[in-house]
Design an enzyme around this catalytic site. Structure first.
Site, mmCIF file in Angstrom:
data_model
loop_
_atom_site.group_PDB
_atom_site.id
_atom_site.type_symbol
_atom_site.label_atom_id
_atom_site.label_comp_id
_atom_site.label_asym_id
_atom_site.label_seq_id
_atom_site.Cartn_x
_atom_site.Cartn_y
_atom_site.Cartn_z
ATOM 1 N N ARG A 18 -21.116 38.139 22.746
ATOM 2 C CA ARG A 18 -20.408 37.049 22.974
ATOM 3 C C ARG A 18 -20.747 36.324 24.547
ATOM 4 O O ARG A 18 -21.153 35.271 24.498
ATOM 5 C CB ARG A 18 -18.989 37.263 22.770
ATOM 6 N N VAL A 32 -15.686 53.559 6.822
ATOM 7 C CA VAL A 32 -14.563 54.367 6.456
ATOM 8 C C VAL A 32 -14.653 55.659 7.210
ATOM 9 O O VAL A 32 -15.630 56.439 7.086
ATOM 10 C CB VAL A 32 -14.802 54.755 5.072
ATOM 11 N N ILE A 49 -16.832 60.904 9.823
ATOM 12 C CA ILE A 49 -16.701 61.808 8.892
ATOM 13 C C ILE A 49 -17.779 61.411 7.734
ATOM 14 O O ILE A 49 -17.548 60.330 7.320
ATOM 15 C CB ILE A 49 -15.431 61.974 8.275
ATOM 16 N N GLY A 60 -3.836 54.389 23.853
ATOM 17 C CA GLY A 60 -4.975 53.594 23.514
ATOM 18 C C GLY A 60 -5.359 53.883 22.009
ATOM 19 O O GLY A 60 -6.250 53.581 21.501
ATOM 20 N N ASP A 118 -5.995 48.160 7.430
ATOM 21 C CA ASP A 118 -7.065 48.846 7.973
ATOM 22 C C ASP A 118 -7.088 50.027 6.760
ATOM 23 O O ASP A 118 -8.478 50.174 6.127
ATOM 24 C CB ASP A 118 -6.943 49.543 8.971
ATOM 25 N N LYS A 173 -10.524 50.507 3.689
ATOM 26 C CA LYS A 173 -11.083 51.454 3.396
ATOM 27 C C LYS A 173 -10.778 51.999 2.021
ATOM 28 O O LYS A 173 -11.683 52.691 1.261
ATOM 29 C CB LYS A 173 -10.753 52.599 4.437
#
Lengths: 437, 437
Positions: B51, B138, B142, B193, B207, B211
């Protein structure tokens, strides 16, 4: 028969119809519609090679499909995919090679063959442009080889640490939870069908060593054979060892460990019992389950857990591979070839660096600890903790070391054994999965 | 620059250079030789759309590669692979569609876009014959989507049960291990964080719901969008809930659950906090880790565990996908298309069948339990255990039910609330991962 998209069926030849093979037959039949939709064409069982025609099977097999002539089956012009679930070196190897020479795609669950002579099998796949998939060869139903070969293809694996033999995990879990001896736990495993009448391949670590060789080769893009794997079984683990580990917050597991050396230039591949902290994710793997822990530079710590053996779970992995090679055939392509470009060598066990738990019976008199500690220092093996417990005239010393090479530790133990004040070195066990330096 | 096999480099356009993007840049540079060997041709970063040009990045990026004109970058003739790590719906969607229209292969980590408008993205991939890989969308590092799409392609998934949001798992784990309140644990997560300043997307389950939609679509070969997902967050979980669960041997986790209905004709897809037994493998998933439990007919119970977020872990998944699409381009093929042939519908939450833990404050007098039990019976909700504890004039009833539909349970709770002897329904929590019928 369903016919997805009107495409002609892909024909599957099955070699072997035992515990796994009969489940493959069942699933090809019961899930025919789903498989056809997922592949884009029906899958048709073209024939099943068996040793004896009359034997009772775990599932119904059309007698017209059975044959004792495996060679003729795998070379039939109309066969597209050969699925080998016989196991062992021969005739499996010859049959796979014959199939590849005629351009068939091959799916195999044969860990022994891949670990002993993977070079020949992978070489034939490459030379003939044939697909070779073998997810079922390691850790049964657990998707493990595909993630390592493909999902982690953009990462750098540091270490693979796994429980890849269900029989030994069952035995060690029983010893841990019930206080049973090795012999008692083995008998229980045999009664439940988790262990065979001759349990050698499992309890001596041969099965795990073959899987370790396959895992190491894939994880480190190098060629590793079963002969490269340092192997120790679990037959000498005593109830006292298990109890002592529990007292310290550890549990004993038979681990397959494939690790890059500290300088990254070689790899260590080994199978042996080891103590791991109870807080480690592998410690919670109970009964006959398998789990593999992977440490990669970017991905961090991953774990894959599931049933490592059994007819249906292994057949699930075989079917996944059948779908993959079938899709590849329709697309006129093939899956990833063997990747050995890194060509890392397997270093000798003596170069392996880890921590150790050592139990020593000594005479209980002044100066004993100093003399024992001297020997460790002489071989540069640094002691992290030591616990001395008096027992009348004798005492027991329990030492846990910092990281040291296997060679240095072996030399230390040898010298300890010669010491007049040492009655016996009662046990030496590696400590893994504990990142304290 | 290395040039494996002398093949020309494949050019990669990167959209976004934030936490994940900068790690992708770093890994493409640091692992260039390994990646070239694994792909069969070098990978070359062709440009990075950002950006603002001047912003400080987590890694060094050649200024000549930076551009604010993403549209021009993705349509450049020499670009082979477009990697989208901007997130959100627009401009990500337009850029991906523009790239696919020109035959580029696309790798994306964009869960929101795939869950909201997967049909458009997958449709464009199909129509343009373009590769679309999205492992990073997702559960971060993993390997999960590839195993579900490919390894389990020959199996039938029954249920997917996962911890797919690290922020909420961190908060719930802190509440469980330290007795903290939700607010305290959230503040701690923000300080570390793990949680954003505006934590809504995580703590309200948005969220995880995105998923869950992606997982359900793949697991059940159907189309599922975020709007189909029943969603509850964790903001109302109290320290008392967590404590009470602990007392019963349970732990509270925010779960994403995708399950085939008992008759196999529909699927339920939901995200909500639930109690799971401490012996369940998901119960041991600590801190911000993710883990997904898959139950399949043949494979049985599988679990995949690892870091679900973060720059390097997510970049590992992105790189794995880049290697896959690069190999596909060289082979002139593409990966598996979206599979929606089963076309199962998502049933309303009321049809979901599970177990419930209910805590009710009642007046402590004779006949109370009978009247409460009557209401459960009237709605066909069978009680498995009940515990009554006196507290002076009041008493607390803790009930655990057998499996019942969400609709029946809701009707029961509504009627309980109207009962004169009921002071309050203190909590209602679903119980999962406990196979007692």
């Amino acid at each position: 028969m369903s016919n997805a998209g009107g495409k002609p069926a892909l024909k599957v030849a099955l070699l072997g119809c035992g515990v796994v093979g009969s489940q493959v037959v069942r699933l090809l039949r019961e899930q025919a519609d789903d498989l056809a939709a997922r592949v884009g064409a029906p899958l048709e069982l073209a024939g099943v090679a068996v040793r004896r025609l009359g034997r009772k099977r775990d599932t119904e097999v059309d007698p017209a499909l059975l044959t004792t002539d495996a060679e003729a089956l795998v070379t039939r012009d109309d066969v597209d995919i050969v699925v080998e679930v016989i196991g062992g070196i021969e005739p499996a190897r010859s049959l796979i090679l014959a199939a590849m020479a005629r351009g068939k795609s091959v799916v195999t669950a044969n860990k022994a063959l891949l670990a002993e002579d993977g070079a020949t099998i992978h070489g034939a796949a490459r030379d003939n442009g044939a697909d070779l998939y073998f997810e079922a060869s390691v850790a049964g139903a657990i998707p493990l080889l595909r993630p390592l070969r493909e999902s982690l293809a953009g990462d750098r694996v540091r270490r693979v640490l796994g429980i890849v033999n269900g029989t030994t995990n069952y035995i060690l879990d029983r010893m841990d939870s019930s206080g049973a001896s090795f012999t008692e736990a083995l008998e229980e495993a045999q009664a439940l069908g988790y262990a065979e009448a001759d349990p050698t391949a499992d309890v001596e670590g041969f099965d795990a060593a073959a899987k370790a060789a396959i895992l190491a080769g894939i994880a480190f893009h190098s060629r590793v054979t079963a002969a490269d794997v340092h192997r120790e079984g679990i037959t000498e683990i005593t109830a006292a060892d298990v109890d002592s580990a529990r007292g310290m917050g550890y549990v004993i597991k038979l681990l397959a460990i494939c690790a890059r050396s500290d300088d990254g230039r070689s790899i260590g591949v080994r199978v042996h019992p080891a103590m791991i902290p109870r807080s480690h994710p592998l410690a919670g793997v109970r009964e006959a389950y398998n789990a593999v822990f992977v440490e990669a530079e970017s991905a961090g710590r991953l774990m894959f857990y599931g049933a490592g053996a059994g007819g249906a779970p292994t057949a699930s992995a075989v079917l996944g591979d059948i779908v993959a090679v079938a899709r590849n055939r329709l697309a006129g392509t093939r899956g990833p070839e063997e990747s050995t470009y890194a060509d890392l060598k397997v270093h000798p066990m003596g170069d392996t660096v880890t921590r150790y738990h050592i139990s020593v019976d000594v005479a209980d008199k002044p100066g004993v600890l100093a003399r024992v500690a001297d020997i460790f220092a002489k071989h540069d093996v640094s002691i992290q903790t030591v616990l001395q417990e008096g027992r009348g005239d004798d005492a027991q010393l329990v030492l846990v070391t910092h990281r040291a090479s296997d060679a240095a530790l072996s030399a230390t133990i040898e010298e300890l054994r010669d010491l007049d004040i040492v009655r016996a070195v009662a046990s030496v066990m590696r400590v893994e999965g504990d990142e304290t330096p």
